[in-house]
Design a protein around this motif. Structure first.
Motif, PDB file in Angstrom:
ATOM      1  N   LEU A   1      13.904 -44.313 -13.744  1.00 44.74           N
ATOM      2  CA  LEU A   1      13.336 -44.750 -12.469  1.00 44.74           C
ATOM      3  C   LEU A   1      12.028 -44.036 -12.190  1.00 44.74           C
ATOM      4  CD1 LEU A   1      16.638 -44.432 -10.450  1.00 44.74           C
ATOM      5  CD2 LEU A   1      15.615 -46.558 -11.287  1.00 44.74           C
ATOM      6  N   THR A   2      11.052 -44.794 -11.720  1.00 44.15           N
ATOM      7  CA  THR A   2       9.755 -44.226 -11.370  1.00 44.15           C
ATOM      8  C   THR A   2       9.191 -44.965 -10.170  1.00 44.15           C
ATOM      9  OG1 THR A   2       7.541 -43.710 -12.174  1.00 44.15           O
ATOM     10  CG2 THR A   2       8.550 -45.708 -13.033  1.00 44.15           C
ATOM     11  N   ALA A   3       8.307 -44.309  -9.449  1.00 53.41           N
ATOM     12  CA  ALA A   3       7.678 -44.921  -8.284  1.00 53.41           C
ATOM     13  C   ALA A   3       6.438 -45.728  -8.644  1.00 53.41           C
ATOM     14  CB  ALA A   3       7.312 -43.843  -7.267  1.00 53.41           C
ATOM     15  N   VAL A   4       5.949 -45.628  -9.873  1.00 51.31           N
ATOM     16  CA  VAL A   4       4.726 -46.343 -10.246  1.00 51.31           C
ATOM     17  C   VAL A   4       4.942 -47.853 -10.159  1.00 51.31           C
ATOM     18  CG1 VAL A   4       3.903 -44.463 -11.718  1.00 51.31           C
ATOM     19  CG2 VAL A   4       5.183 -46.343 -12.719  1.00 51.31           C
TER      20      VAL A   4
ATOM     21  N   ALA B   1      12.439 -31.424 -16.513  1.00 52.69           N
ATOM     22  CA  ALA B   1      11.905 -30.956 -17.803  1.00 52.69           C
ATOM     23  C   ALA B   1      11.248 -32.082 -18.596  1.00 52.69           C
ATOM     24  CB  ALA B   1      13.010 -30.313 -18.636  1.00 52.69           C
ATOM     25  N   VAL B   2      11.593 -33.339 -18.315  1.00 52.77           N
ATOM     26  CA  VAL B   2      10.997 -34.459 -19.048  1.00 52.77           C
ATOM     27  C   VAL B   2      10.010 -35.258 -18.201  1.00 52.77           C
ATOM     28  CG1 VAL B   2      12.898 -34.670 -20.685  1.00 52.77           C
ATOM     29  CG2 VAL B   2      12.932 -36.016 -18.563  1.00 52.77           C
ATOM     30  N   THR B   3       9.684 -34.752 -17.017  1.00 53.69           N
ATOM     31  CA  THR B   3       8.677 -35.414 -16.190  1.00 53.69           C
ATOM     32  C   THR B   3       7.315 -34.803 -16.488  1.00 53.69           C
ATOM     33  OG1 THR B   3       8.890 -33.900 -14.314  1.00 53.69           O
ATOM     34  CG2 THR B   3      10.388 -35.791 -14.361  1.00 53.69           C
ATOM     35  N   PRO B   4       6.238 -35.564 -16.308  1.00 61.33           N
ATOM     36  CA  PRO B   4       4.907 -34.971 -16.520  1.00 61.33           C
ATOM     37  C   PRO B   4       4.684 -33.799 -15.560  1.00 61.33           C
ATOM     38  CG  PRO B   4       4.765 -37.367 -16.355  1.00 61.33           C
ATOM     39  CD  PRO B   4       6.159 -36.982 -15.968  1.00 61.33           C
ATOM     40  N   SER B   5       4.104 -32.741 -16.066  1.00 58.89           N
ATOM     41  CA  SER B   5       3.856 -31.551 -15.241  1.00 58.89           C
ATOM     42  C   SER B   5       2.899 -31.882 -14.103  1.00 58.89           C
ATOM     43  CB  SER B   5       3.263 -30.440 -16.098  1.00 58.89           C
ATOM     44  OG  SER B   5       1.952 -30.808 -16.517  1.00 58.89           O
ATOM     45  N   GLY B   6       2.917 -31.048 -13.087  1.00 55.86           N
ATOM     46  CA  GLY B   6       1.999 -31.211 -11.979  1.00 55.86           C
ATOM     47  C   GLY B   6       0.548 -31.158 -12.434  1.00 55.86           C
TER      48      GLY B   6
ATOM     49  N   LEU C   1       7.735 -35.649  -8.492  1.00 54.40           N
ATOM     50  CA  LEU C   1       7.897 -35.579  -7.031  1.00 54.40           C
ATOM     51  C   LEU C   1       8.853 -36.658  -6.556  1.00 54.40           C
ATOM     52  CD1 LEU C   1       4.125 -35.174  -6.080  1.00 54.40           C
ATOM     53  CD2 LEU C   1       5.826 -33.367  -6.421  1.00 54.40           C
ATOM     54  N   TRP C   2       9.569 -36.361  -5.472  1.00 49.75           N
ATOM     55  CA  TRP C   2      10.466 -37.362  -4.883  1.00 49.75           C
ATOM     56  C   TRP C   2       9.625 -38.501  -4.327  1.00 49.75           C
ATOM     57  CZ3 TRP C   2      15.420 -38.078  -5.514  1.00 49.75           C
ATOM     58  CH2 TRP C   2      16.034 -39.068  -4.748  1.00 49.75           C
ATOM     59  N   PRO C   3      10.042 -39.756  -4.521  1.00 51.08           N
ATOM     60  CA  PRO C   3       9.277 -40.918  -4.043  1.00 51.08           C
ATOM     61  C   PRO C   3       9.157 -40.936  -2.515  1.00 51.08           C
ATOM     62  CG  PRO C   3      11.044 -41.580  -5.522  1.00 51.08           C
ATOM     63  CD  PRO C   3      11.237 -40.129  -5.252  1.00 51.08           C
ATOM     64  N   ARG C   4       7.971 -41.231  -2.045  1.00 47.66           N
ATOM     65  CA  ARG C   4       7.705 -41.277  -0.606  1.00 47.66           C
ATOM     66  C   ARG C   4       8.523 -42.334   0.099  1.00 47.66           C
ATOM     67  NH1 ARG C   4       1.302 -40.465   0.506  1.00 47.66           N
ATOM     68  NH2 ARG C   4       1.289 -38.546  -0.659  1.00 47.66           N
ATOM     69  N   GLY C   5       9.032 -41.949   1.252  1.00 45.59           N
ATOM     70  CA  GLY C   5       9.700 -42.904   2.121  1.00 45.59           C
ATOM     71  C   GLY C   5      11.035 -43.409   1.631  1.00 45.59           C
ATOM     72  N   LEU C   6      11.610 -42.767   0.649  1.00 46.84           N
ATOM     73  CA  LEU C   6      12.869 -43.237   0.075  1.00 46.84           C
ATOM     74  C   LEU C   6      13.943 -42.182   0.285  1.00 46.84           C
ATOM     75  CD1 LEU C   6      14.042 -45.630  -1.588  1.00 46.84           C
ATOM     76  CD2 LEU C   6      13.562 -44.276  -3.620  1.00 46.84           C
ATOM     77  N   SER C   7      15.038 -42.593   0.904  1.00 45.85           N
ATOM     78  CA  SER C   7      16.139 -41.649   1.107  1.00 45.85           C
ATOM     79  C   SER C   7      16.910 -41.475  -0.194  1.00 45.85           C
ATOM     80  CB  SER C   7      17.091 -42.159   2.196  1.00 45.85           C
ATOM     81  OG  SER C   7      17.821 -43.275   1.718  1.00 45.85           O
TER      82      SER C   7
END
Length: 120
Positions: free
Chosen positions: A100-103, A48-53, A30-36
């Motif tokens: 890059l990750t939001a964690v 394709a390489v991100t963890p599935s929902g 998912l796109w990071p919250r509050g970030l343009s």
């Protein structure tokens, strides 16, 4: 934070480091919250390489870290992910690649697992 090879881990909320980041790759589903998009300065977003929902929901519902790793690695073994991993490895071989990750702690996240696979 830096990992082996040319692959770095950073929070997407941290300001870009043009001389060091190289290709900036968002590895969250998912796109990071509050970030343009401009502030994020993301070059690629290979879902394709991100963890599935489903995997994300399972983990946030109380799944264990060890089981998350096993399930995520199984997802990374799927054909679409394998092809994307190879492409990202080629990018990392030609210069810096920043995952890059939001964690809050990228070193203790799916991004670190992905970095390990890119370093293989």
């Amino acid at each position: 934070m830096t990992t082996r090879s040319n692959v770095r881990l950073r929070r997407v909320y941290d300001p870009p480091e043009p001389g060091a980041d190289g290709v900036r790759v968002l590895v969250d589903r998912l796109w990071p919250r509050g970030l343009s998009k401009e502030a994020a300065a993301v070059d690629e977003w290979p879902k394709a390489v991100t963890p599935s929902g489903e995997l994300r929901k399972w983990f946030h519902g109380g799944g264990s870290a060890d089981e998350f790793r096993a399930r995520y690695e199984a997802e990374l073994a799927e054909p679409g992910a394998v092809a994307e991993l190879e492409r990202l490895r080629r990018l990392a071989a030609s210069g810096p690649l920043t995952l890059l990750t939001a964690v809050r702690d990228p070193g203790d996240s799916h991004a670190a697992i992905l970095a390990e696979h890119l370093a293989e």
